[in-house]
Scaffold this motif. Structure first.
Motif, PDB file in Angstrom:
ATOM      1  N   LYS A   1      -2.361   1.469  -7.863  1.00 47.91           N
ATOM      2  CA  LYS A   1      -1.717   1.582  -6.553  1.00 47.91           C
ATOM      3  C   LYS A   1      -2.789   1.434  -5.481  1.00 47.91           C
ATOM      4  O   LYS A   1      -3.897   1.946  -5.619  1.00 47.91           O
ATOM      5  N   LEU A   2      -2.418   0.768  -4.392  1.00 49.20           N
ATOM      6  CA  LEU A   2      -3.338   0.511  -3.284  1.00 49.20           C
ATOM      7  C   LEU A   2      -3.227   1.611  -2.235  1.00 49.20           C
ATOM      8  O   LEU A   2      -2.126   1.944  -1.788  1.00 49.20           O
ATOM      9  N   TYR A   3      -4.383   2.143  -1.834  1.00 47.05           N
ATOM     10  CA  TYR A   3      -4.461   3.160  -0.785  1.00 47.05           C
ATOM     11  C   TYR A   3      -5.436   2.673   0.272  1.00 47.05           C
ATOM     12  O   TYR A   3      -6.472   2.088  -0.051  1.00 47.05           O
TER      13      TYR A   3
ATOM     14  N   PRO B   1       0.836  -1.213   0.000  1.00 40.82           N
ATOM     15  CA  PRO B   1       0.000   0.000   0.000  1.00 40.82           C
ATOM     16  C   PRO B   1       0.864   1.254   0.000  1.00 40.82           C
ATOM     17  O   PRO B   1       1.975   1.271   0.545  1.00 40.82           O
ATOM     18  N   GLN B   2       0.347   2.282  -0.606  1.00 41.90           N
ATOM     19  CA  GLN B   2       1.030   3.567  -0.610  1.00 41.90           C
ATOM     20  C   GLN B   2       1.111   4.104   0.814  1.00 41.90           C
ATOM     21  O   GLN B   2       0.274   3.808   1.660  1.00 41.90           O
ATOM     22  N   TYR B   3       2.139   4.881   1.068  1.00 43.67           N
ATOM     23  CA  TYR B   3       2.357   5.522   2.369  1.00 43.67           C
ATOM     24  C   TYR B   3       2.451   4.485   3.487  1.00 43.67           C
ATOM     25  O   TYR B   3       2.054   4.743   4.627  1.00 43.67           O
ATOM     26  N   GLY B   4       2.970   3.312   3.146  1.00 39.43           N
ATOM     27  CA  GLY B   4       3.235   2.292   4.148  1.00 39.43           C
ATOM     28  C   GLY B   4       2.000   1.740   4.834  1.00 39.43           C
ATOM     29  O   GLY B   4       2.111   1.117   5.889  1.00 39.43           O
ATOM     30  N   GLY B   5       0.828   1.966   4.263  1.00 40.85           N
ATOM     31  CA  GLY B   5      -0.398   1.486   4.897  1.00 40.85           C
ATOM     32  C   GLY B   5      -0.954   2.440   5.944  1.00 40.85           C
ATOM     33  O   GLY B   5      -1.921   2.121   6.627  1.00 40.85           O
ATOM     34  N   TYR B   6      -0.358   3.624   6.058  1.00 38.56           N
ATOM     35  CA  TYR B   6      -0.963   4.666   6.897  1.00 38.56           C
ATOM     36  C   TYR B   6      -2.141   5.250   6.122  1.00 38.56           C
ATOM     37  O   TYR B   6      -2.259   5.082   4.905  1.00 38.56           O
TER      38      TYR B   6
ATOM     39  N   PRO C   1      -3.459   5.568  11.587  1.00 36.50           N
ATOM     40  CA  PRO C   1      -3.566   4.162  11.183  1.00 36.50           C
ATOM     41  C   PRO C   1      -4.420   3.996   9.930  1.00 36.50           C
ATOM     42  O   PRO C   1      -5.454   4.641   9.781  1.00 36.50           O
ATOM     43  N   GLY C   2      -3.975   3.139   9.044  1.00 37.93           N
ATOM     44  CA  GLY C   2      -4.787   2.748   7.897  1.00 37.93           C
ATOM     45  C   GLY C   2      -5.494   1.446   8.225  1.00 37.93           C
ATOM     46  O   GLY C   2      -4.984   0.640   8.993  1.00 37.93           O
TER      47      GLY C   2
END
Length: 158
Positions: A124-126, A94-99, A112-113
């Motif tokens: 891209k996964l968000y 995920p983008q932004y490390g899953g945040y 937190p994501g």
């Protein structure tokens, strides 16, 4: 009479800001990890990141198909998904490390994501904090992505 959806958004945002305060407080002691791992200790809380692309939905990973990448443990639903990830982890992570994508873009903050609130945009996964925050994010996905891309990864060291 107030719209219940608006009330939910406000509650979601209050909860998000409370979460931001906790994340910000813990960051004062050290840089944040590049990959968000909730209390489970697993990236995406154990959901299979490849499944979002291949099955179009969150699928729980299996401990038999696990790897470590960028300091986080990742689980997959099958050996095939694990192999795909190992061949191109940045493509599936995920983008932004899953945040939370909205928090990184809109607030220049880490939150937190949650893999249950996700979307694939331009392959891209968000992920976002919750459904209320995701509703805010979808109002201007390109704008929030542009802002988040400017904030990432410097946000990890503040």
């Amino acid at each position: 009479m107030r719209n219940p959806a608006v009330r939910l958004d406000r509650r979601s945002l209050v909860a998000l800001f409370a979460g931001l305060a906790l994340v910000t407080d813990s960051r004062a002691q050290a840089a944040s990890p590049a990959i968000f791992t909730p209390s489970s200790g697993l990236a995406l809380d154990g959901y299979d990141t490849v499944a979002f692309f291949t099955q179009g939905q969150p699928v729980r990973g299996d401990a038999r198909f696990e790897t470590v990448w960028q300091g986080a443990r990742w689980r997959f639903a099958s050996q095939d998904h694990l192999d795909r990830f190992l061949a191109a982890p940045a493509r599936f992570a995920p983008q932004y490390g899953g945040y939370c994508a909205w928090a990184v873009g809109a607030r220049n903050a880490l939150a937190p994501g949650d893999a249950r609130y996700w979307r694939i945009v331009d392959d891209k996964l968000y992920v976002n904090y919750d459904s209320g925050v995701q509703r805010q994010w979808v109002r201007d996905i390109p704008g929030f992505i542009l802002a988040a891309d400017r904030n990432w990864p410097a946000i990890l060291t503040r």
